[in-house]
Design a protein around this motif. Sequence first.
Motif, PDB file in Angstrom:
ATOM      1  N   ALA A  51      26.039  58.774  62.787  1.00  0.00           N
ATOM      2  CA  ALA A  51      24.467  59.603  61.677  1.00  0.00           C
ATOM      3  C   ALA A  51      25.202  60.037  60.676  1.00  0.00           C
ATOM      4  N   SER A  53      25.122  62.994  59.951  1.00  0.00           N
ATOM      5  CA  SER A  53      25.452  64.848  59.517  1.00  0.00           C
ATOM      6  C   SER A  53      26.568  64.281  60.223  1.00  0.00           C
ATOM      7  N   ARG A  63      26.425  66.976  53.465  1.00  0.00           N
ATOM      8  CA  ARG A  63      25.959  66.086  53.606  1.00  0.00           C
ATOM      9  C   ARG A  63      24.980  65.087  52.288  1.00  0.00           C
ATOM     10  N   ARG A  81      21.166  51.006  57.158  1.00  0.00           N
ATOM     11  CA  ARG A  81      21.107  51.862  57.959  1.00  0.00           C
ATOM     12  C   ARG A  81      19.774  51.704  59.044  1.00  0.00           C
ATOM     13  N   ARG A  83      17.798  52.853  62.968  1.00  0.00           N
ATOM     14  CA  ARG A  83      17.177  53.623  63.698  1.00  0.00           C
ATOM     15  C   ARG A  83      17.859  54.364  64.862  1.00  0.00           C
ATOM     16  N   HIS A  84      18.250  54.765  64.887  1.00  0.00           N
ATOM     17  CA  HIS A  84      18.932  56.031  66.304  1.00  0.00           C
ATOM     18  C   HIS A  84      17.273  55.160  67.481  1.00  0.00           C
ATOM     19  N   ASP A  87      15.963  58.471  69.091  1.00  0.00           N
ATOM     20  CA  ASP A  87      15.257  59.100  68.605  1.00  0.00           C
ATOM     21  C   ASP A  87      14.651  58.447  67.306  1.00  0.00           C
ATOM     22  N   ALA A  90      15.470  59.662  63.858  1.00  0.00           N
ATOM     23  CA  ALA A  90      17.965  59.655  63.251  1.00  0.00           C
ATOM     24  C   ALA A  90      17.667  58.187  63.050  1.00  0.00           C
ATOM     25  N   THR A  91      18.941  58.415  62.140  1.00  0.00           N
ATOM     26  CA  THR A  91      19.798  57.235  61.524  1.00  0.00           C
ATOM     27  C   THR A  91      20.757  56.938  61.741  1.00  0.00           C
ATOM     28  N   MET A  92      21.835  55.959  61.798  1.00  0.00           N
ATOM     29  CA  MET A  92      22.446  55.563  62.219  1.00  0.00           C
ATOM     30  C   MET A  92      23.217  55.020  60.956  1.00  0.00           C
TER      31      MET A  92
END
Length: 145
Positions: A51, A53, A63, A81, A83-84, A87, A90-92
């Motif tokens: 992620a 963050s 950030r 990027r 999607r998690h 979740d 959230a992105t990964m």
Amino acid sequence: METSKGHSFANELSIMAVRLIRWLRAADTGSALSDPLTSAMAVIVHSGGIAPSALAELEQVRRPTITKVVDELVSRGLVRRERHATDGRATMVVATEEGLALWRAGQLRATAPLAERIEALDADELRRFEEALPLFARIMEPPAP
């Protein structure tokens, strides 16, 4: 003030770590990435996806700074990027095949001087070095909660 063996070893190890990083960076004149991009790329590759963050926290930047770094890596086609998995909000950040190839080539190039020195050790020195590596890895792990 007298220092403990732990403090003495920690001081020596800290000095060696800084010297090692400087030596390897100086030897790697063919890097296509700046130090911040290389560092972020290493975290992304080793994590298998992270992620933004968490990447900012590990890189010890804010950030907005990590967003610029990730944007640059995305624009170069080295990361993407996603999607998690659990979740959707959230992105990964995940390395692309091109990013993995660039990072692996850079690692081989950057560690070549160190590999040469390790290969020059005699059998007993090499055995002791190999035995010490797990200790270094263990002291680098965060303490258990």
